[in-house]
Enzyme design. Structure first.
Site, PDB file in Angstrom:
ATOM      1  N   ASN A   1      24.488  49.351  -2.808  1.00  0.00           N
ATOM      2  CA  ASN A   1      23.359  49.673  -3.697  1.00  0.00           C
ATOM      3  C   ASN A   1      22.040  49.004  -3.294  1.00  0.00           C
ATOM      4  O   ASN A   1      21.122  48.926  -4.118  1.00  0.00           O
ATOM      5  CB  ASN A   1      23.664  49.307  -5.158  1.00  0.00           C
ATOM      6  CG  ASN A   1      24.740  50.203  -5.735  1.00  0.00           C
ATOM      7  OD1 ASN A   1      24.897  51.332  -5.303  1.00  0.00           O
ATOM      8  ND2 ASN A   1      25.495  49.684  -6.680  1.00  0.00           N
TER       9      ASN A   1
ATOM     10  N   HIS B   1       0.842  48.428  -3.845  1.00  0.00           N
ATOM     11  CA  HIS B   1      -0.285  49.266  -4.240  1.00  0.00           C
ATOM     12  C   HIS B   1      -1.555  48.446  -4.066  1.00  0.00           C
ATOM     13  O   HIS B   1      -1.585  47.264  -4.452  1.00  0.00           O
ATOM     14  CB  HIS B   1      -0.163  49.687  -5.705  1.00  0.00           C
ATOM     15  CG  HIS B   1       0.937  50.662  -5.950  1.00  0.00           C
ATOM     16  ND1 HIS B   1       0.831  51.987  -5.654  1.00  0.00           N
ATOM     17  CD2 HIS B   1       2.186  50.483  -6.436  1.00  0.00           C
ATOM     18  CE1 HIS B   1       1.951  52.607  -5.961  1.00  0.00           C
ATOM     19  NE2 HIS B   1       2.805  51.705  -6.437  1.00  0.00           N
TER      20      HIS B   1
END
Ligand code: COA
Length: 140
Positions: free
Chosen positions: A32, A62
């Site tokens: 995972n 960002h």
């Protein structure tokens, strides 16, 4: 899918990785685990790297410098992540963009690694700090 792939790698179930991934011999992507590669920054994993479940490695932030423009419209700042040979990454560790983890280091479970890690380090916590050196060298 993997840009450069060594021999005898293990990709455990549920693992996700972006296209710009290089992985060396006898290394592992844990159960995972999420390895996001935002172009042009990739992830380079060396040889003999062990990875526990739920590890997250990412290569972009960002941009957020301009407070007059929504961050959504400012694009990304991408920086590669390098995991050198013989590193063990513990469960649920997070490795942030631009980080190089030096060879033969251990990243403890749940650590959040925001800065480069020198070789032979044992790193724990958030923010991730070197608590011990496997080779007995001083912590700088
Ligand atoms: C980091 C680790 C390897 C232990 O390394 P170690 O050198 O033996 O470290 P110690 O156990 O002596 O701990 C050193 C200090 O860090 C702390 N510490 C250890 N692991 C920690 C962790 N994951 N997060 C926060 N603190 C941790 C200890 O409490 C100790 O603190 P203290 O000095 O205040 O007493 C281990 O704790 C760990 O996180 N292992 C990962 C386990 C895992 O993910 N397994 C999945 C199977 S692949």
């Amino acid at each position: 899918m993997i840009k450069k792939c060594g021999k005898n790698i293990i990709v455990d179930r549920g693992a996700y990785f972006g296209q710009n991934l290089e992985i060396g011999d006898y290394s592992q992507i844990g159960i995972n685990s999420q390895l996001g590669t935002t172009p042009p920054a990739g992830i380079v994993i060396g040889n003999n790297v062990m990875m526990a479940p739920d590890v997250v490695i990412m290569t972009a932030n960002h941009k957020h410098d301009d407070i007059t423009v929504p961050m959504q419209g400012q694009g990304f700042e991408a920086a590669p992540v390098i995991i050198e040979d013989d590193v063990w990454i513990g469960m649920r560790a997070i490795i942030l963009p631009g980080v190089r983890v030096g060879r033969s280091s251990i990243i403890g479970a749940g650590a959040v690694v925001a800065k480069d890690i020198p070789p032979f380090s044992i790193v724990v916590g958030n923010p991730g700090r070197v608590v011990r050196k496997r080779d007995g060298s001083p912590i700088i």
